[in-house]
Design a protein around this motif. Sequence first.
Motif, PDB file in Angstrom:
ATOM      1  N   ASP A 104      74.938  -4.394 119.368  1.00 20.99           N
ATOM      2  CA  ASP A 104      73.598  -4.301 120.216  1.00 20.99           C
ATOM      3  C   ASP A 104      72.771  -5.333 119.863  1.00 20.99           C
ATOM      4  O   ASP A 104      72.068  -5.934 120.723  1.00 20.99           O
ATOM      5  N   ARG A 105      72.600  -5.614 118.633  1.00 22.09           N
ATOM      6  CA  ARG A 105      71.740  -6.696 117.975  1.00 22.09           C
ATOM      7  C   ARG A 105      72.164  -8.015 118.309  1.00 22.09           C
ATOM      8  O   ARG A 105      71.552  -8.691 118.835  1.00 22.09           O
ATOM      9  N   THR A 106      73.751  -8.276 118.256  1.00 21.68           N
ATOM     10  CA  THR A 106      74.244  -9.440 118.878  1.00 21.68           C
ATOM     11  C   THR A 106      74.047  -9.583 120.263  1.00 21.68           C
ATOM     12  O   THR A 106      73.712 -10.995 120.607  1.00 21.68           O
ATOM     13  N   ALA A 107      74.312  -8.870 121.188  1.00 23.71           N
ATOM     14  CA  ALA A 107      73.936  -8.704 122.523  1.00 23.71           C
ATOM     15  C   ALA A 107      72.337  -9.135 122.946  1.00 23.71           C
ATOM     16  O   ALA A 107      72.416  -9.890 123.653  1.00 23.71           O
ATOM     17  N   ALA A 108      71.692  -8.449 122.180  1.00 20.73           N
ATOM     18  CA  ALA A 108      70.146  -8.863 122.351  1.00 20.73           C
ATOM     19  C   ALA A 108      69.913 -10.494 121.751  1.00 20.73           C
ATOM     20  O   ALA A 108      69.239 -11.061 122.554  1.00 20.73           O
ATOM     21  N   PHE A 109      70.590 -10.871 120.927  1.00 17.50           N
ATOM     22  CA  PHE A 109      70.375 -12.331 120.354  1.00 17.50           C
ATOM     23  C   PHE A 109      70.905 -13.364 121.167  1.00 17.50           C
ATOM     24  O   PHE A 109      69.891 -14.058 121.602  1.00 17.50           O
ATOM     25  N   TYR A 110      71.962 -12.988 121.828  1.00 18.99           N
ATOM     26  CA  TYR A 110      72.507 -13.950 122.649  1.00 18.99           C
ATOM     27  C   TYR A 110      72.015 -14.104 123.857  1.00 18.99           C
ATOM     28  O   TYR A 110      72.170 -14.940 124.820  1.00 18.99           O
ATOM     29  N   THR A 111      71.428 -12.911 124.554  1.00 20.19           N
ATOM     30  CA  THR A 111      70.955 -12.498 125.896  1.00 20.19           C
ATOM     31  C   THR A 111      69.764 -13.212 125.853  1.00 20.19           C
ATOM     32  O   THR A 111      69.272 -13.950 126.858  1.00 20.19           O
ATOM     33  N   ALA A 112      68.699 -13.423 124.942  1.00 20.35           N
ATOM     34  CA  ALA A 112      67.863 -13.998 124.655  1.00 20.35           C
ATOM     35  C   ALA A 112      67.958 -15.490 124.543  1.00 20.35           C
ATOM     36  O   ALA A 112      67.122 -16.363 124.779  1.00 20.35           O
ATOM     37  N   ALA A 113      69.221 -16.069 123.976  1.00 18.97           N
ATOM     38  CA  ALA A 113      69.754 -17.484 124.180  1.00 18.97           C
ATOM     39  C   ALA A 113      70.222 -17.820 125.565  1.00 18.97           C
ATOM     40  O   ALA A 113      70.533 -18.939 125.678  1.00 18.97           O
ATOM     41  N   GLY A 114      69.890 -16.897 126.457  1.00 25.52           N
ATOM     42  CA  GLY A 114      70.615 -17.256 127.924  1.00 25.52           C
ATOM     43  C   GLY A 114      71.914 -16.763 128.059  1.00 25.52           C
ATOM     44  O   GLY A 114      72.545 -17.128 129.285  1.00 25.52           O
ATOM     45  N   PHE A 115      72.852 -16.243 127.352  1.00 29.28           N
ATOM     46  CA  PHE A 115      74.144 -15.554 127.745  1.00 29.28           C
ATOM     47  C   PHE A 115      73.641 -14.109 128.430  1.00 29.28           C
ATOM     48  O   PHE A 115      72.799 -13.469 128.413  1.00 29.28           O
ATOM     49  N   SER A 116      74.820 -13.760 129.132  1.00 31.20           N
ATOM     50  CA  SER A 116      74.857 -12.425 129.897  1.00 31.20           C
ATOM     51  C   SER A 116      75.864 -11.670 129.264  1.00 31.20           C
ATOM     52  O   SER A 116      77.208 -12.105 129.146  1.00 31.20           O
ATOM     53  N   GLU A 117      75.786 -10.309 129.039  1.00 32.05           N
ATOM     54  CA  GLU A 117      76.520  -9.484 128.622  1.00 32.05           C
ATOM     55  C   GLU A 117      77.546  -9.047 129.783  1.00 32.05           C
ATOM     56  O   GLU A 117      76.875  -8.463 130.716  1.00 32.05           O
ATOM     57  N   THR A 118      78.782  -9.179 129.836  1.00 31.76           N
ATOM     58  CA  THR A 118      79.668  -9.073 131.069  1.00 31.76           C
ATOM     59  C   THR A 118      80.534  -7.871 130.701  1.00 31.76           C
ATOM     60  O   THR A 118      81.044  -7.157 131.775  1.00 31.76           O
ATOM     61  N   VAL A 177      80.891 -20.771 129.722  1.00 35.26           N
ATOM     62  CA  VAL A 177      81.228 -20.397 128.363  1.00 35.26           C
ATOM     63  C   VAL A 177      81.324 -18.755 128.228  1.00 35.26           C
ATOM     64  O   VAL A 177      80.621 -18.121 128.524  1.00 35.26           O
ATOM     65  N   GLU A 178      82.506 -18.603 127.315  1.00 31.91           N
ATOM     66  CA  GLU A 178      82.705 -17.246 126.888  1.00 31.91           C
ATOM     67  C   GLU A 178      82.825 -17.060 125.531  1.00 31.91           C
ATOM     68  O   GLU A 178      83.298 -17.745 124.661  1.00 31.91           O
ATOM     69  N   LEU A 179      82.101 -16.237 124.936  1.00 29.18           N
ATOM     70  CA  LEU A 179      82.264 -15.932 123.507  1.00 29.18           C
ATOM     71  C   LEU A 179      82.447 -14.336 123.401  1.00 29.18           C
ATOM     72  O   LEU A 179      81.876 -13.420 124.177  1.00 29.18           O
ATOM     73  N   HIS A 180      83.140 -13.924 122.396  1.00 25.92           N
ATOM     74  CA  HIS A 180      83.616 -12.589 122.261  1.00 25.92           C
ATOM     75  C   HIS A 180      83.189 -12.120 120.862  1.00 25.92           C
ATOM     76  O   HIS A 180      83.271 -13.125 119.813  1.00 25.92           O
ATOM     77  N   PHE A 181      82.966 -11.035 120.747  1.00 19.52           N
ATOM     78  CA  PHE A 181      82.241 -10.636 119.193  1.00 19.52           C
ATOM     79  C   PHE A 181      83.038  -9.373 119.316  1.00 19.52           C
ATOM     80  O   PHE A 181      83.115  -8.364 119.815  1.00 19.52           O
ATOM     81  N   THR A 182      83.730  -9.087 117.915  1.00 15.76           N
ATOM     82  CA  THR A 182      84.107  -7.765 117.475  1.00 15.76           C
ATOM     83  C   THR A 182      83.559  -7.256 116.314  1.00 15.76           C
ATOM     84  O   THR A 182      82.739  -8.094 115.536  1.00 15.76           O
ATOM     85  N   HIS A 183      83.249  -5.832 116.208  1.00 16.89           N
ATOM     86  CA  HIS A 183      82.593  -5.339 115.141  1.00 16.89           C
ATOM     87  C   HIS A 183      83.259  -5.250 113.850  1.00 16.89           C
ATOM     88  O   HIS A 183      84.310  -4.881 114.064  1.00 16.89           O
ATOM     89  N   GLU A 184      82.726  -5.792 112.876  1.00 17.28           N
ATOM     90  CA  GLU A 184      83.215  -5.826 111.572  1.00 17.28           C
ATOM     91  C   GLU A 184      81.914  -5.186 110.649  1.00 17.28           C
ATOM     92  O   GLU A 184      80.793  -5.602 110.675  1.00 17.28           O
ATOM     93  N   SER A 185      82.153  -4.204 109.722  1.00 20.15           N
ATOM     94  CA  SER A 185      81.103  -3.563 108.864  1.00 20.15           C
ATOM     95  C   SER A 185      80.735  -4.675 107.999  1.00 20.15           C
ATOM     96  O   SER A 185      79.474  -4.581 107.625  1.00 20.15           O
ATOM     97  N   THR A 186      81.603  -5.582 107.497  1.00 21.13           N
ATOM     98  CA  THR A 186      80.735  -6.624 106.388  1.00 21.13           C
ATOM     99  C   THR A 186      81.480  -7.971 107.047  1.00 21.13           C
ATOM    100  O   THR A 186      82.577  -8.496 106.449  1.00 21.13           O
ATOM    101  N   PRO A 187      80.867  -8.624 108.037  1.00 17.01           N
ATOM    102  CA  PRO A 187      81.443  -9.589 108.717  1.00 17.01           C
ATOM    103  C   PRO A 187      81.574 -10.879 107.631  1.00 17.01           C
ATOM    104  O   PRO A 187      80.669 -11.172 107.117  1.00 17.01           O
ATOM    105  N   THR A 188      82.387 -11.617 108.040  1.00 17.18           N
ATOM    106  CA  THR A 188      82.455 -13.161 107.514  1.00 17.18           C
ATOM    107  C   THR A 188      82.124 -14.132 108.587  1.00 17.18           C
ATOM    108  O   THR A 188      83.032 -14.012 109.564  1.00 17.18           O
ATOM    109  N   PRO A 189      81.195 -14.829 108.454  1.00 16.45           N
ATOM    110  CA  PRO A 189      80.755 -15.665 109.662  1.00 16.45           C
ATOM    111  C   PRO A 189      81.686 -16.480 110.180  1.00 16.45           C
ATOM    112  O   PRO A 189      82.584 -16.881 109.327  1.00 16.45           O
ATOM    113  N   GLY A 190      81.751 -16.974 111.296  1.00 16.23           N
ATOM    114  CA  GLY A 190      82.702 -17.750 111.948  1.00 16.23           C
ATOM    115  C   GLY A 190      81.736 -18.892 112.573  1.00 16.23           C
ATOM    116  O   GLY A 190      80.637 -18.909 112.535  1.00 16.23           O
ATOM    117  N   GLN A 191      82.570 -19.861 113.516  1.00 16.86           N
ATOM    118  CA  GLN A 191      81.916 -20.919 113.939  1.00 16.86           C
ATOM    119  C   GLN A 191      82.666 -21.263 115.113  1.00 16.86           C
ATOM    120  O   GLN A 191      83.872 -21.070 115.360  1.00 16.86           O
TER     121      GLN A 191
END
Length: 189
Positions: A94-108, A122-136
Motif C-alpha cells: 500500500d505504501r509502495t503504491a501510494a509513493f509511486y502513484t504520487a510519482a506519476g505511476f498508476s496501479e494497474t 514503463v512497467e514496475l512490479h513489486f513483491t511483498h517481502e517482510s525484510t526487503p533487500t533494495p533493488g534497482q
Amino acid sequence: MTAAETPRTFDHEHCGCCGRQLPASEVVELGTTPGVFICVGCALWAARRAGPVAALRQLRFTPLGALARRLTGSRATPGTAQAAVPILPSADLDRTAAFYTAAGFSETERHDGYLLLHNSGVELHFTHESTPTPGQCFVHVADAVKLCKQLRERGTAGAGEVAEQDYGLHEFVLTDPDGNRIRFGSPTS
C-alpha cells in the motif's frame, strides 16, 4: 447455410463483431457475455470509437491487450526479448503504491503479495517481502530534467539531483521508502 447451421470447429471461433471465423488463439471471450468472442482488430476498432488514445493504452492491460501482444510477439524471432520488467521488493505494498502513484505511476493490478504499476510504456512490479533487500533499475524517459522537476514540484520524497553523465545522459535517482533506486535517464542532446 445460416450461422446457426454452420458446423463449428473447436479450434476456431467466430468474432461476434465482424463475423470472421478465426483460430481460437486469435480471439478472446468477452468476460460479461460467455460464448461471445472478439478479434483483436475489432477490439482496437471499438477502442478507437469509444474514446481517446487513453482507451488504447488501457487496452494493453486487458486480456485483449495480452492477446495482441502474444500475436505480435509471435512474429518475432524465437528467443528475441520483447521487454524486461524489474521485480522490486516492498515491505508494504500500500505504501509502495501510494509513493509511486504520487510519482506519476498508476496501479494497474494487484494480486496476493504482488503489485503492478505503469507509466506510459514503463512497467514496475513489486513483491511483498517482510525484510526487503533494495533493488534497482534504469528507466529511459524523454526528459529526465523535466521529470525530476515535476517530481520535486509534487513534493515526491527521494528524488535526487540531476547529473549530466560523461556517457551522454542526464540522470537522477528516485529512492523509494524500501530503498529501491529507480534511475531515470534521457539523452543530453
